[in-house]
Design an enzyme around this catalytic site. Structure first.
Site, short mmCIF file in Angstrom:
data_model
loop_
_atom_site.label_atom_id
_atom_site.label_comp_id
_atom_site.label_asym_id
_atom_site.label_seq_id
_atom_site.Cartn_x
_atom_site.Cartn_y
_atom_site.Cartn_z
N HIS A 155 0.83 -1.22 0.00
CA HIS A 155 0.00 0.00 0.00
C HIS A 155 0.86 1.26 0.00
O HIS A 155 0.44 2.31 0.48
CB HIS A 155 -0.95 0.02 1.20
CG HIS A 155 -1.79 -1.21 1.33
ND1 HIS A 155 -2.93 -1.42 0.59
CD2 HIS A 155 -1.63 -2.32 2.11
CE1 HIS A 155 -3.46 -2.59 0.92
NE2 HIS A 155 -2.68 -3.17 1.82
N SER A 276 14.25 21.69 -15.70
CA SER A 276 13.08 22.55 -15.90
C SER A 276 13.49 23.82 -16.62
O SER A 276 14.60 24.34 -16.42
CB SER A 276 12.47 22.90 -14.53
OG SER A 276 11.57 23.97 -14.65
N LYS A 282 15.58 21.79 -10.55
CA LYS A 282 14.89 20.54 -10.87
C LYS A 282 15.77 19.54 -11.64
O LYS A 282 16.55 19.91 -12.51
CB LYS A 282 13.63 20.82 -11.71
CG LYS A 282 12.52 21.54 -10.98
CD LYS A 282 11.97 20.74 -9.82
CE LYS A 282 11.27 19.48 -10.25
NZ LYS A 282 10.07 19.74 -11.06
N GLU A 289 9.56 8.42 -16.76
CA GLU A 289 8.18 8.87 -16.96
C GLU A 289 7.70 8.57 -18.37
O GLU A 289 6.54 8.19 -18.58
CB GLU A 289 8.07 10.36 -16.65
CG GLU A 289 8.25 10.70 -15.18
CD GLU A 289 8.25 12.18 -14.91
OE1 GLU A 289 8.23 12.56 -13.72
OE2 GLU A 289 8.29 12.99 -15.86
#
Length: 458
Positions: A155, A276, A282, A289
């Site tokens: 979980h 970024s 970043k 992804e």
């Protein structure tokens, strides 16, 4: 050149012709198409269906066409209806009437099925090789981390301590199953359909076994209707690819989480991350992804093919032309994802100290506290209840279980004694689990040996 023009007196509408043309995407089948045609021509000559002289002329011209395409001398005409008609037209252009005899005893229906089966077999081998490369990379890293303790999760919450090696072997098993599925799919794909004709075989005395052997198939198809209308092997291949992408996506999701400040378990190499345009601090896990995102693309290919096939009566229908782009795109996508993922994984930096510290938190040793009570004769249900109360107390005090005093343990249950501390150390929690498939160092080393045996057979 149309392979079917004799029946028609009118011209095909220009837009309709472009709409039904497949050469823009099926041109990648030129090798398979030429190889199949060479085997078919040789068989026709051997059987006396066409003369040996014509067969030899066809074979030599086809070899020249293949060489010219590969060397860029011959450009595939995108105005052709498909790759099959382009190659046959070029053949006739080069050797005249002899080239027109190639299609004797053959339909485009069984010709297309042959090309796709040959293509899928080759793609299965390519994907399998990439999977083996990934499995080797996982195995080598797992070997180096059989004792690297980290938290296991359920979980997405800390559950029990395990090792990084054990965690990586879980994904290795997924990819190992993927190899098995691909091998099963290849076995069912490995049937030679030539001789099925359009749907009802042919009157010519073709030697199907000769063509089968020549093209490296293990068997011939058993039913001509099924052979030309079957795309199960494409559906199964896309199913295998979809499951591979599911596994890659799950792994990518974990790497994305592990690279965040909240976890801080890994550092992704700069070579596989981006920044970024506005936030200079970043470092984004874009490759992971993107692989996760491309999973939906491969699923879409599978669902598109299943939907296209679901209402088709026997035998061949033009709908089935839609199989190619789905298969081509999915195969290309999976191969690219496997290549990038493997390289990204091989360049990860694992922050093992952070993993260990994380395993110490979240009361991951609670199950072992309950198991210690069971060994003292307490029924498991009661031991579970006692340990739950112990955890509540530790949470309220904001300390891990191993920092509670013995008196505090005894306030929950008089059964506790000083040996509880050794039982709930994370090292004990991991290495006491010696069952096969478990996280102990010995169990992981045994699992590694089994994987090495598997790889030796590849």
């Amino acid at each position: 050149m149309k392979l079917w023009g004799g029946r028609f007196s009118g011209q095909t509408d220009e837009k309709a012709g472009q709409f039904q043309s497949s050469v823009l995407f099926d041109q990648r089948l030129y090798k398979q198409d030429i190889s199949g045609s060479i085997a078919h021509a040789e068989m026709l000559g051997n059987q006396g269906i066409i003369s040996k002289t014509d067969a030899e002329a066809i074979i030599n011209a086809l070899k020249d066409i293949l060489k010219d395409i590969e060397q860029g001398v011959l450009k595939i005409d995108t105005n052709a209806e498909d790759i099959h008609s382009f190659i046959e037209a070029e053949l006739v252009l080069r050797i005249g009437d002899a080239g027109k005899r190639l299609h004797t005893g053959r339909s485009r229906n069984d010709q297309v099925s042959l090309d796709m089966r040959m293509y899928v077999k080759e793609e299965i081998d390519s994907v399998n090789a990439l999977l083996i490369g990934l499995i080797k990379a996982l195995l080598e890293t797992a070997k180096n981390h059989t004792g690297t303790i980290m938290p296991g999760f359920t979980h997405l919450q800390k559950a029990q301590p395990i090792t990084l090696g054990h965690h990586l072997l879980a994904y290795l098993q997924m990819f190992k199953r993927d190899c098995g599925r691909l091998c099963d799919c290849r076995e069912r794909t490995d049937e030679m359909p030539l001789g099925s004709g359009a749907l009802a075989s042919t009157v010519y005395p073709l030697d199907r076994d000769f063509v089968k052997e020549k093209l490296g198939f293990s068997q011939t198809t058993a039913n001509s209707l099924d052979a030309v209308s079957d795309r199960d092997f494409c559906v199964e291949f896309l199913s295998c690819l979809s499951i591979i992408m599911m596994h890659l996506s799950r792994f990518c999701e974990e790497l994305i989480l592990w690279s965040t400040d909240a976890f801080d378990f890994i550092e992704i190499s700069d070579a596989y991350a981006t920044g970024s345009s506005i936030m200079p601090q970043k470092k984004n896990p874009d490759m992971a992804e993107l692989i996760r995102g491309k999973t939906g693309r491969v699923y879409g290919s599978l669902m598109g093919l299943l939907t296209m096939m679901k209402g088709l009566p026997l035998a061949y229908n033009k709908d089935m032309q839609e199989d190619k782009e789905a298969v081509f795109d999915a195969a290309d996508t999976v191969k690219a994802c496997l290549s990038v993922f493997t390289a990204m994984f091989e360049n990860l930096t694992f922050k093992t100290d952070n993993m260990y510290k994380s395993a110490l938190g979240g009361y991951t040793n609670s199950t072992d506290a309950a198991d210690w009570l069971v060994k003292k004769g307490v029924p498991f249900r009661e031991a579970h209840d006692i340990t739950g109360k112990l955890v509540i107390y530790a949470i309220e005090k904001k300390v891990p279980l191993n920092e509670l005093t013995l008196d505090e343990f005894k306030n929950i249950s008089e059964i506790f004694d000083e040996t509880i501390y050794g039982a709930i150390s994370v090292e004990t929690c991991v290495n006491a689990r010696t069952l096969s498939g478990g996280p102990s160092e010995n169990a992981v080393l045994t699992a590694i040996k089994e994987v090495e045996k598997f790889l030796d057979g590849k």
